[in-house]
Design a protein around this motif. Structure first.
Motif, PDB file in Angstrom:
ATOM      1  N   VAL A 401      22.269 -18.471 -17.920  1.00  0.00           N
ATOM      2  CA  VAL A 401      21.403 -19.619 -17.627  1.00  0.00           C
ATOM      3  C   VAL A 401      20.190 -19.166 -16.818  1.00  0.00           C
ATOM      4  O   VAL A 401      19.044 -19.557 -17.101  1.00  0.00           O
ATOM      5  N   VAL A 402      20.422 -18.340 -15.804  1.00  0.00           N
ATOM      6  CA  VAL A 402      19.305 -17.851 -14.977  1.00  0.00           C
ATOM      7  C   VAL A 402      18.311 -17.062 -15.828  1.00  0.00           C
ATOM      8  O   VAL A 402      17.093 -17.290 -15.754  1.00  0.00           O
ATOM      9  N   LEU A 403      18.816 -16.150 -16.641  1.00  0.00           N
ATOM     10  CA  LEU A 403      17.932 -15.366 -17.503  1.00  0.00           C
ATOM     11  C   LEU A 403      17.214 -16.263 -18.516  1.00  0.00           C
ATOM     12  O   LEU A 403      16.035 -16.053 -18.827  1.00  0.00           O
ATOM     13  N   GLY A 404      17.946 -17.260 -19.038  1.00  0.00           N
ATOM     14  CA  GLY A 404      17.357 -18.162 -20.013  1.00  0.00           C
ATOM     15  C   GLY A 404      16.231 -18.993 -19.430  1.00  0.00           C
ATOM     16  O   GLY A 404      15.188 -19.194 -20.072  1.00  0.00           O
ATOM     17  N   VAL A 405      16.416 -19.470 -18.206  1.00  0.00           N
ATOM     18  CA  VAL A 405      15.371 -20.264 -17.554  1.00  0.00           C
ATOM     19  C   VAL A 405      14.129 -19.401 -17.312  1.00  0.00           C
ATOM     20  O   VAL A 405      12.998 -19.842 -17.538  1.00  0.00           O
ATOM     21  N   ARG A 406      14.324 -18.158 -16.880  1.00  0.00           N
ATOM     22  CA  ARG A 406      13.181 -17.255 -16.671  1.00  0.00           C
ATOM     23  C   ARG A 406      12.453 -17.002 -17.991  1.00  0.00           C
ATOM     24  O   ARG A 406      11.213 -16.957 -18.026  1.00  0.00           O
ATOM     25  N   TRP A 407      13.212 -16.835 -19.061  1.00  0.00           N
ATOM     26  CA  TRP A 407      12.608 -16.598 -20.366  1.00  0.00           C
ATOM     27  C   TRP A 407      11.801 -17.816 -20.817  1.00  0.00           C
ATOM     28  O   TRP A 407      10.670 -17.692 -21.296  1.00  0.00           O
ATOM     29  N   LEU A 408      12.380 -18.991 -20.661  1.00  0.00           N
ATOM     30  CA  LEU A 408      11.696 -20.211 -21.104  1.00  0.00           C
ATOM     31  C   LEU A 408      10.450 -20.495 -20.282  1.00  0.00           C
ATOM     32  O   LEU A 408       9.436 -20.958 -20.820  1.00  0.00           O
ATOM     33  N   ARG A 409      10.504 -20.220 -18.997  1.00  0.00           N
ATOM     34  CA  ARG A 409       9.332 -20.478 -18.165  1.00  0.00           C
ATOM     35  C   ARG A 409       8.220 -19.478 -18.423  1.00  0.00           C
ATOM     36  O   ARG A 409       7.032 -19.803 -18.295  1.00  0.00           O
ATOM     37  N   ALA A 410       8.588 -18.246 -18.755  1.00  0.00           N
ATOM     38  CA  ALA A 410       7.573 -17.238 -19.066  1.00  0.00           C
ATOM     39  C   ALA A 410       7.013 -17.400 -20.466  1.00  0.00           C
ATOM     40  O   ALA A 410       5.895 -16.982 -20.742  1.00  0.00           O
ATOM     41  N   ALA A 411       7.818 -18.033 -21.340  1.00  0.00           N
ATOM     42  CA  ALA A 411       7.405 -18.198 -22.730  1.00  0.00           C
ATOM     43  C   ALA A 411       7.679 -19.624 -23.150  1.00  0.00           C
ATOM     44  O   ALA A 411       8.610 -19.878 -23.904  1.00  0.00           O
ATOM     45  N   PRO A 412       6.937 -20.602 -22.616  1.00  0.00           N
ATOM     46  CA  PRO A 412       7.230 -22.004 -22.893  1.00  0.00           C
ATOM     47  C   PRO A 412       7.140 -22.315 -24.387  1.00  0.00           C
ATOM     48  O   PRO A 412       6.207 -21.908 -25.052  1.00  0.00           O
ATOM     49  N   LEU A 413       8.148 -23.036 -24.856  1.00  0.00           N
ATOM     50  CA  LEU A 413       8.192 -23.429 -26.266  1.00  0.00           C
ATOM     51  C   LEU A 413       7.917 -24.922 -26.355  1.00  0.00           C
ATOM     52  O   LEU A 413       8.472 -25.719 -25.611  1.00  0.00           O
TER      53      LEU A 413
END
Length: 414
Positions: A401-413
């Motif tokens: 979840v932590v990694l996923g949130v960082r990914w989504l915030r850096a690469a907003p879809l």
């Protein structure tokens, strides 16, 4: 860790901007799981009641392997299709009809335990058809759902899976118990036929351009070459989905150890806790649209941690009915929310031209992760106990979840 950027919106935009075909998608997704629910839940119970051994029942369980294997022929559905009938609609017309016929082919097996081999063959044919239908249905969803509708669409899909399982694994078994094999099989076929009627009335927007054969099969690997995909699909998803599946593998065995009967376990885990989970699917999808993918991912992770803590009394051997149902329901609701986010982002990353192949490939990863971690969780429990195993796999999910949130915030879809 800095996450790669997301794919360009132009590559992932749907081909139509009109109202999504909710009736079509919902009925297709429900009917997939009506038959699968009957085969994996209901039929196992029926065969066991007929005295079939656990070893022989394992043959039925192996039928589920067709689902992750469907990515091998998913490119066929992107490459070939009728322009006159609609590219993916033509596949759905053939597959949904064949699913009805495969279910009707079960009618002669009114004593299923006496003809297990031929019965399993017919069931295997049905599972292959259903898995392939899933590719076509998901391809349509990728193409026709607008980015803002994808959360709700995947929420409906997850909720529909629970509804279908309750109908196939619950209602049809009840009909079998009251009215016999023929009535149960005819009900399965009738429920599946409903989706065929909806497909007949649907008019698919033209799909252009047609995918070259090399591009269709190249999509199996090509989707992982796109910016952002490897980190999400091969890093975040196995942690989030696999960890949750690891925790969920433990309660059934713990319930047996706590002295619950198989009937009570079947009713509670197969029907009772599926109702809030089915409702949670569309709700999570709506929240994705309102709050965003990252927020629902965080909420699902927190809810999963809290519900895992609520399962501790069961994992320690105490399983009062009310508390156990509440804890299991809470866990399945959290699991559903995480599932919705995983599927929504997988749809974001899928390209309309190779929608069936991309989405099938990306969603095979969590499916394989769940198979592997469920087995690993039980092995871990044998070594360190249920509670420690649950804590370990819940921790795996939270890392994801932590990694996923960082990914989504850096690469907003969008």
């Amino acid at each position: 860790m800095t996450a790669p950027s997301a794919p360009a919106v132009a590559e992932t935009s749907p081909v139509a901007v009109g109202r999504p075909p909710w009736a079509l998608l919902t009925t297709l997704w429900v009917t997939q799981y009506v038959g699968i629910g009957f085969l994996t839940v209901g039929l196992v119970a029926i065969l066991r009641a007929d005295g079939v051994s656990l070893a022989d029942l394992s043959l039925v369980s192996l039928l589920g392997l067709a689902w992750p294997l469907k990515l091998l022929w998913a490119p066929l559905l992107d490459r070939y299709g009728s322009r006159r009938l609609g590219h993916h609609r033509s596949w759905l017309l053939a597959l949904q009809s064949a699913m009805v016929l495969a279910l009707l082919a079960l009618l002669p097996f009114d004593d299923p335990g006496a003809s297990l081999g031929p019965l399993v063959v017919v069931c295997a044919v049905y599972v292959l058809l259903s898995a392939t239908q899933d590719v076509a249905a998901d391809a349509l969803a990728v193409r026709l759902l607008r980015p803002e509708d994808r959360g709700l669409g995947n929420g409906v899909q997850v909720g529909a899976s629970y509804v279908g399982t309750v109908l196939g694994g619950g209602l049809c078994v009840l009909v079998y118990d009251r009215a016999g094999w023929t009535a149960a099989v005819l009900l399965l076929a009738a429920l599946t036929l409903v989706a065929l009627v909806v497909v007949l009335r649907f008019r698919e927007p033209e799909r252009d351009p047609r995918v070259p054969g090399s591009a269709a099969w190249g999509a199996l690997i090509g989707v992982f070459r796109r910016p952002g995909v490897p980190v999400w699909a091969l890093g975040v998803v196995p942690l989030v989905y696999g960890g949750a599946a690891g925790v969920y593998a433990l309660p059934s065995a713990a319930l047996v150890d706590a002295g619950w009967s198989l009937t009570r376990i079947g009713v509670v885990t197969g029907v009772v806790v599926s109702v809030p989970a089915a409702l949670a699917g569309p709700l999570a999808g709506w929240l994705v649209r309102r709050w965003g993918r990252a927020a629902v991912l965080v909420g699902g992770g927190v809810a999963l941690a809290l519900s895992t803590a609520g399962l501790v009394p069961l994992l320690l051997g105490s399983a009062p009915l009310t508390g156990t149902v509440v804890a299991l329901s809470g866990f399945l609701v959290a699991y559903t929310a995480l599932n919705v986010v995983v599927y929504t982002v997988s749809m974001d990353l899928s390209r309309p031209a190779t929608a069936g192949t991309d989405f099938t490939t990306l969603t095979t990863v969590p499916l394989l992760a769940s198979f592997l971690t469920a087995s690993a969780a039980l092995a871990t429990a044998a070594l360190v106990g249920y509670v420690a195993s649950a804590a370990l796999w819940c921790g795996v999910t939270l890392v994801g979840v932590v990694l996923g949130v960082r990914w989504l915030r850096a690469a907003p879809l969008r």
